[in-house]
Design an enzyme around this catalytic site. Structure first.
Site, PDB file in Angstrom:
ATOM      1  CB  CYS A 139      -0.998  -0.014   1.158  1.00 57.98           C
ATOM      2  SG  CYS A 139      -0.295   0.215   2.808  1.00 57.98           S
ATOM      3  CG  ASN A 166       3.943  -1.661   5.595  1.00 59.30           C
ATOM      4  OD1 ASN A 166       4.919  -1.993   6.243  1.00 59.30           O
ATOM      5  ND2 ASN A 166       2.996  -2.523   5.293  1.00 59.30           N
ATOM      6  CB  CYS A 177      -3.964   1.959   6.861  1.00 58.37           C
ATOM      7  SG  CYS A 177      -3.793   3.496   7.787  1.00 58.37           S
ATOM      8  NE  ARG A 178      -4.601   1.625   1.481  1.00 51.98           N
ATOM      9  CZ  ARG A 178      -4.363   2.193   0.309  1.00 51.98           C
ATOM     10  NH1 ARG A 178      -5.223   2.039  -0.681  1.00 51.98           N
ATOM     11  NH2 ARG A 178      -3.265   2.902   0.116  1.00 51.98           N
ATOM     12  CB  SER A 179      -0.111  -3.452   2.918  1.00 52.41           C
ATOM     13  OG  SER A 179       0.749  -2.535   3.533  1.00 52.41           O
ATOM     14  CG  ASP A 193      -5.122   5.472   2.499  1.00 56.03           C
ATOM     15  OD1 ASP A 193      -5.281   5.166   3.704  1.00 56.03           O
ATOM     16  OD2 ASP A 193      -4.067   5.976   2.069  1.00 56.03           O
TER      17      ASP A 193
END
Length: 165
Positions: A23, A26, A28-30, A133
């Site tokens: 993402c 690195n 939040c999402r990934s 995001d």
């Protein structure tokens, strides 16, 4: 957007499979996807055959823990977010599969290839969509991301179960 394919590329090394999640920062999402995917792999008995890494295309958060809201969302759902430390993407020529969270991340890592796709190409409800995001929004954005990640991770684990043997 329709995904190009949901077939997994063949592993580079028999008996093991490497998945890299990418993402922007690195935090939040990934990392949310990393934590969930590792747990789902363990539950499926694949943890010893599939390695998961995550990173961000930017360097702003390198070495930092996950965003507190991402960590709280994971913890509330029973996951352990405490081990994560942000890393920057530096290319990953030995990954069997690289999954970007959105189209900008995908472009930042060089675009689609046989081994590079969107994470949600495996989403059974909205294949080929982006993981939004949640960083600049509220807690509900993190909960929405977790729901996407959980269902996509389940589908990905099913596919990996067929490829990582």
């Amino acid at each position: 957007m329709t995904p190009r394919t949901t077939e997994l590329p063949q592993p580079r090394r028999p008996g093991s499979y490497r998945v890299a999640l990418v993402c922007l920062g690195n935090i939040c999402r990934s990392p949310m996807a990393h934590v969930v995917l590792e747990e789902r792999l363990a539950d499926a008995g694949l943890a010893d055959r599939v390695e998961v890494t995550s990173s961000g295309t930017g360097d702003w958060h390198v070495g930092n823990p996950m965003d507190r809201r991402a960590a709280a969302t994971l913890a509330a759902a029973g996951y352990d977010p405490t081990r994560h430390r942000a890393r920057q993407w530096g290319g990953n020529d030995d990954a069997d599969l690289v999954l970007a969270m959105d189209l900008a991340n995908l472009a930042d890592i060089g675009g689609r290839s046989d081994r590079v796709m969107l994470f949600r190409d495996f989403d059974p409800l909205e294949p080929g969509s982006e993981v939004p995001d949640p960083y600049y929004g509220g807690d509900s954005g993190f909960e929405e991301v977790l729901a996407m990640v959980e269902r996509t991770a389940s589908a990905l684990v099913a596919a990996l179960g067929e490829s990582a043997t």
